[in-house]
Design an enzyme around this catalytic site. Structure first.
Site, PDB file in Angstrom:
ATOM      1  N   HIS A 149      29.970  43.947  43.188  1.00 37.33           N
ATOM      2  CA  HIS A 149      31.125  44.003  44.086  1.00 37.33           C
ATOM      3  C   HIS A 149      31.495  42.618  44.583  1.00 37.33           C
ATOM      4  O   HIS A 149      30.737  41.673  44.443  1.00 37.33           O
ATOM      5  CB  HIS A 149      30.875  44.945  45.267  1.00 37.33           C
ATOM      6  CG  HIS A 149      29.905  44.434  46.286  1.00 37.33           C
ATOM      7  ND1 HIS A 149      28.545  44.648  46.189  1.00 37.33           N
ATOM      8  CD2 HIS A 149      30.091  43.716  47.420  1.00 37.33           C
ATOM      9  CE1 HIS A 149      27.941  44.097  47.223  1.00 37.33           C
ATOM     10  NE2 HIS A 149      28.855  43.509  47.988  1.00 37.33           N
ATOM     11  N   GLU A 153      34.625  45.359  48.165  1.00 36.86           N
ATOM     12  CA  GLU A 153      34.115  45.772  49.468  1.00 36.86           C
ATOM     13  C   GLU A 153      35.025  45.220  50.558  1.00 36.86           C
ATOM     14  O   GLU A 153      35.242  44.012  50.638  1.00 36.86           O
ATOM     15  CB  GLU A 153      32.699  45.239  49.672  1.00 36.86           C
ATOM     16  CG  GLU A 153      32.151  45.480  51.066  1.00 36.86           C
ATOM     17  CD  GLU A 153      30.842  44.746  51.305  1.00 36.86           C
ATOM     18  OE1 GLU A 153      30.494  44.585  52.492  1.00 36.86           O
ATOM     19  OE2 GLU A 153      30.178  44.316  50.345  1.00 36.86           O
ATOM     20  N   HIS A 184      40.396  33.683  44.459  1.00 36.87           N
ATOM     21  CA  HIS A 184      41.225  34.881  44.347  1.00 36.87           C
ATOM     22  C   HIS A 184      40.512  35.921  43.492  1.00 36.87           C
ATOM     23  O   HIS A 184      39.554  35.612  42.795  1.00 36.87           O
ATOM     24  CB  HIS A 184      42.603  34.554  43.760  1.00 36.87           C
ATOM     25  CG  HIS A 184      42.542  34.021  42.360  1.00 36.87           C
ATOM     26  ND1 HIS A 184      42.374  32.691  42.090  1.00 36.87           N
ATOM     27  CD2 HIS A 184      42.610  34.646  41.155  1.00 36.87           C
ATOM     28  CE1 HIS A 184      42.344  32.515  40.778  1.00 36.87           C
ATOM     29  NE2 HIS A 184      42.475  33.687  40.188  1.00 36.87           N
ATOM     30  N   GLU A 191      45.524  37.884  41.724  1.00 33.15           N
ATOM     31  CA  GLU A 191      46.249  37.518  40.515  1.00 33.15           C
ATOM     32  C   GLU A 191      46.488  38.758  39.656  1.00 33.15           C
ATOM     33  O   GLU A 191      45.599  39.584  39.492  1.00 33.15           O
ATOM     34  CB  GLU A 191      45.441  36.501  39.712  1.00 33.15           C
ATOM     35  CG  GLU A 191      46.113  36.020  38.463  1.00 33.15           C
ATOM     36  CD  GLU A 191      45.287  34.964  37.736  1.00 33.15           C
ATOM     37  OE1 GLU A 191      45.755  34.490  36.674  1.00 33.15           O
ATOM     38  OE2 GLU A 191      44.188  34.603  38.214  1.00 33.15           O
TER      39      GLU A 191
END
Length: 120
Positions: free
Chosen positions: A6, A55, A74, A116
């Site tokens: 995550h 998360e 990002h 993105e």
């Protein structure tokens, strides 16, 4: 031996963020952990295509905006419905930057994180 599990974004308004990620990217809640004393909530969002999750961490006592630095980091998503996604994100008013030469664009979430969008 290792694989991604995550990535975390801290958010100020959990409900607003959950709505954004559902509407903009089709993510859904896969699990949640809440502190017994109510001091934090962790919500893990998935895309139904793998085990990797985003998360979202909400901290009860946090009131000031998170400092995202120069926003050079990002999260990236690939889509096979690029034109439809672009139109939707344009209508939502969340496109922050477009790079037509590379064929990509970036959207921003309610806390200012950049995401993105990449075509297949």
């Amino acid at each position: 031996m290792f694989h991604f599990n995550h990535f975390n974004f801290n958010v100020l308004n959990l409900e607003k963020s959950l709505q954004f990620y559902q509407e903009a990217l089709g993510l859904h809640e896969v699990r949640r952990k809440e502190a017994e004393d109510g001091s934090f909530i962790l919500v893990y969002l998935g895309d139904s295509n793998g085990d990797f999750t985003l998360e979202l961490t909400w901290l009860r006592d946090r009131v000031e905006k998170y400092d995202l630095g120069d926003e050079e980091f990002h999260l990236a998503f690939v889509t096979d419905q690029y034109e439809e996604a672009y139109k939707k994100h344009k209508e939502m008013g969340v496109i922050l930057f477009e790079n037509p030469e590379m064929g990509i664009y970036f959207i921003g979430d309610p806390d200012g994180y950049w995401i993105e969008i990449i075509p297949v």
